[in-house]
Design an enzyme around this catalytic site. Structure first.
Site, PDB file in Angstrom:
ATOM      1  N   LYS A 350       1.081  20.310  -8.717  1.00  0.00           N
ATOM      2  CA  LYS A 350       1.861  20.699  -7.367  1.00  0.00           C
ATOM      3  C   LYS A 350       3.582  21.479  -7.364  1.00  0.00           C
ATOM      4  O   LYS A 350       4.311  20.849  -8.324  1.00  0.00           O
ATOM      5  CB  LYS A 350       2.470  19.051  -7.037  1.00  0.00           C
ATOM      6  CG  LYS A 350       3.111  19.179  -4.567  1.00  0.00           C
ATOM      7  CD  LYS A 350       3.339  18.150  -4.263  1.00  0.00           C
ATOM      8  CE  LYS A 350       4.163  18.396  -3.580  1.00  0.00           C
ATOM      9  NZ  LYS A 350       4.130  16.603  -2.871  1.00  0.00           N
ATOM     10  N   TRP A 443      -2.725  19.046   0.699  1.00  0.00           N
ATOM     11  CA  TRP A 443      -2.499  18.578   1.824  1.00  0.00           C
ATOM     12  C   TRP A 443      -0.657  17.693   2.075  1.00  0.00           C
ATOM     13  O   TRP A 443      -0.398  16.673   3.394  1.00  0.00           O
ATOM     14  CB  TRP A 443      -3.716  17.599   1.949  1.00  0.00           C
ATOM     15  CG  TRP A 443      -4.730  17.947   1.760  1.00  0.00           C
ATOM     16  CD1 TRP A 443      -5.620  18.238   2.225  1.00  0.00           C
ATOM     17  CD2 TRP A 443      -5.640  17.559   0.648  1.00  0.00           C
ATOM     18  NE1 TRP A 443      -7.187  18.220   1.778  1.00  0.00           N
ATOM     19  CE2 TRP A 443      -6.754  17.896   0.584  1.00  0.00           C
ATOM     20  CE3 TRP A 443      -5.618  16.828  -0.358  1.00  0.00           C
ATOM     21  CZ2 TRP A 443      -7.622  17.648  -0.069  1.00  0.00           C
ATOM     22  CZ3 TRP A 443      -6.097  16.820  -1.267  1.00  0.00           C
ATOM     23  CH2 TRP A 443      -7.577  16.949  -1.503  1.00  0.00           C
ATOM     24  N   HIS A 444       0.029  18.542   1.692  1.00  0.00           N
ATOM     25  CA  HIS A 444       1.598  18.378   2.506  1.00  0.00           C
ATOM     26  C   HIS A 444       2.594  18.663   3.088  1.00  0.00           C
ATOM     27  O   HIS A 444       3.439  19.972   2.809  1.00  0.00           O
ATOM     28  CB  HIS A 444       2.093  17.881   1.088  1.00  0.00           C
ATOM     29  CG  HIS A 444       1.687  17.177  -0.089  1.00  0.00           C
ATOM     30  ND1 HIS A 444       1.786  16.715  -1.549  1.00  0.00           N
ATOM     31  CD2 HIS A 444       1.109  15.999   0.224  1.00  0.00           C
ATOM     32  CE1 HIS A 444       1.521  16.024  -1.442  1.00  0.00           C
ATOM     33  NE2 HIS A 444       0.709  14.609  -0.858  1.00  0.00           N
ATOM     34  N   ASN A 445       1.419  19.576   4.198  1.00  0.00           N
ATOM     35  CA  ASN A 445       2.046  20.703   5.206  1.00  0.00           C
ATOM     36  C   ASN A 445       2.801  19.956   5.896  1.00  0.00           C
ATOM     37  O   ASN A 445       3.594  18.638   6.091  1.00  0.00           O
ATOM     38  CB  ASN A 445       1.305  20.972   6.066  1.00  0.00           C
ATOM     39  CG  ASN A 445      -0.923  21.062   5.819  1.00  0.00           C
ATOM     40  OD1 ASN A 445      -0.873  22.774   5.426  1.00  0.00           O
ATOM     41  ND2 ASN A 445      -1.292  20.299   6.199  1.00  0.00           N
TER      42      ASN A 445
END
Length: 492
Positions: A350, A443-445
């Site tokens: 990430k 999915w870490h908006n």
């Protein structure tokens, strides 16, 4: 919990919380100890659904989706990357991989939060939904040893703190493999002061003009309630208790939902609102701007084994995080082991603090539709350089004896998929191509309603009264390796 929209809207509340997600549940639970609270949640209950509750079903909700009723609502960004956001009480904590780890002390300091209150709030969350693993899975143990061998040091053991090196952390899956979502935090609410309305989608925030308010000393529009629709498309309105000294609408709909609700309410860039014939309430050009999704690059294979995330490697200066995740691919997900289930296993990196930023715009005036989002992944050259560095670490990790014994072992059923890794890891162009070819979402908006531009340091929306935003849309950067811990903490 109720789905009776007419009954829920028939009374007035001190606080209306739009979004029963990762921040909204702890926020509503806390407020209900002193005030009356309505939570408006567009999804249903997470309880009793094995696709949510069972650890080995992670990812199934991301596959079985539809436009209006599924647990997750998928979308494809303008960049062409598939993504999803939650549509269920508990929000992202009901569909994520479960890893629980706090933000760094530097992050807390930079945001300006009270360190003592942050600690108390983390502890409140952790007593209810965070679980220390009883033991490491064989795969997590191999990852841990491999990370240390390739230099992701020191070894920090089990800790919730964000520290450079390799560590074990908690999970919202307990040691029996059952998920505990942010919805569990509502058990700390005063049941006499809270109404949780399910399957209700907020259409817009309602406002009084300064002339209509009892206290007209402010020249700003004042939030007075929320318009929403039920699962049948029937519209309702619910209002704040104006006689209360404390009454607010609080948006906790997430990095996509909160800016979307603002735009539908007439708050945002005037030219964008004009395109959809939305009456302008407030020209706020930063709404929807600078949104981010941390990109990830990965090496993947298929397996019949499922492993929860237990270990993370935090590279020095926290520029990249390396984790392993199992994602349900097909078969029958249940607590019972069976070899008919297939999982996509990934070792991912990430990018922690991407410099590339994007924008969110409306796609339609239907609040049930996803907005249009462009993240501009890797548009800043430093982002790609940092990805290349982390992918090199993954290649070295795969070549350690701890992971080599898994590669090609028939007993584990590994079948590597995706593009082949370059044989020459010093080839920058080839490594960069892996970053592009395996680009996907974490999915870490976050972002789109940032502190300083859209909200002030008390999370109050600039330019209007009685409206706050308390969720990941206010974050400039994603906190920690996985943001759920800090988002729940923020709500508390």
């Amino acid at each position: 919990m109720t789905i009776d929209a007419e009954k829920a809207g028939a009374r007035k509340y001190d606080y209306i919380v739009v979004g029963g997600g990762t921040a909204g549940c702890p926020l509503a639970a806390t407020l209900s100890n002193k005030y009356s609270v309505l939570v408006i949640e567009r999804g249903g209950s997470p309880y009793g659904d094995p696709d949510i509750e069972n650890a080995d079903a992670f990812g199934k909700a991301l596959i079985e989706t539809d436009n209006y009723t599924s647990i997750a609502q998928t979308f494809i960004s303008v960049d062409g990357v598939s993504n999803a956001r939650a549509r269920v009480l508990g929000g992202g904590t009901a569909i994520n991989a479960g890893f629980y780890s706090r933000a760094s002390s530097e992050y807390v300091s930079n945001v300006g939060w009270d360190e003592g209150l942050v600690e108390e709030s983390y502890e409140w969350v952790e007593k209810q939904v965070a679980f220390k693993p009883r033991h490491l899975s064989p795969w997590a143990s191999a990852i841990k040893k491999g990370l240390l061998e390739v230099g992701v040091v020191p070894y920090n053991g089990y800790t919730l703190d964000h520290l450079d090196g390799t560590k074990i952390s908690a999970s919202i899956f307990d040691n029996n493999g059952k998920r505990h979502t942010a919805a569990d935090l509502l058990r700390s609410a005063n049941p006499h002061n809270i109404v949780v309305l399910l399957n209700a989608t907020a259409s817009r925030v309602l406002f009084n003009s300064p002339e209509e308010t009892k206290n007209a000393s402010s020249r700003k529009p004042r939030a007075s309630g929320v318009e929403f629709m039920d699962s049948h498309g029937q519209s309702y309105q619910v209002f704040l208790n104006e006689s209360s000294r404390s009454s607010e609408v609080i948006l906790t709909a997430g990095a996509l939902g909160s800016p979307q609700v603002l735009l539908l309410s007439g708050i945002g860039p005037s030219e964008s609102l004009r395109e959809f014939n939305i009456p302008l309430l407030l020209h706020s050009p930063s709404v929807g701007q600078r949104i981010q999704d941390n990109p990830r690059a990965s090496v993947s294979w298929q397996s019949h084994e499922f492993y929860t995330v237990q270990v993370v490697g935090i590279l020095k200066a926290s520029q990249n995080y390396i984790e392993h995740v199992s994602v349900f691919a097909n078969g029958s997900a249940s607590p019972n082991k069976n070899k008919n289930k297939v999982y996509t296993e990934e070792i991912t990196e990430k990018l922690a603090f991407p410099l590339s930023r994007g924008e969110l715009q409306l796609r339609s005036r239907d609040p049930r539709d996803n907005p249009s989002v462009r993240y501009n992944y890797y548009s800043h050259p430093l982002d790609l350089q940092r990805c290349v560095h982390a992918v090199r670490v993954i290649v070295k990790l795969l070549d350690t004896p701890y992971l080599r014994r898994f590669n090609g072992d028939p007993s584990h059923g590994f079948n590597f998929t995706g593009p082949p890794l370059p044989k020459n890891i010093s080839d920058d162009a080839a490594m960069a191509q892996i970053c592009h070819d395996t680009l996907s979402t974490m999915w870490h908006n976050h972002g789109g309603c940032e502190i300083g531009s859209v909200v002030d340091d008390k999370y109050q929306l600039k330019g209007v009264d009685n409206l706050r935003i308390v969720d990941a849309s206010t974050f400039r950067d994603s906190p920690g390796t996985n943001p759920q811990a800090t988002t729940m903490m923020l709500g508390r």
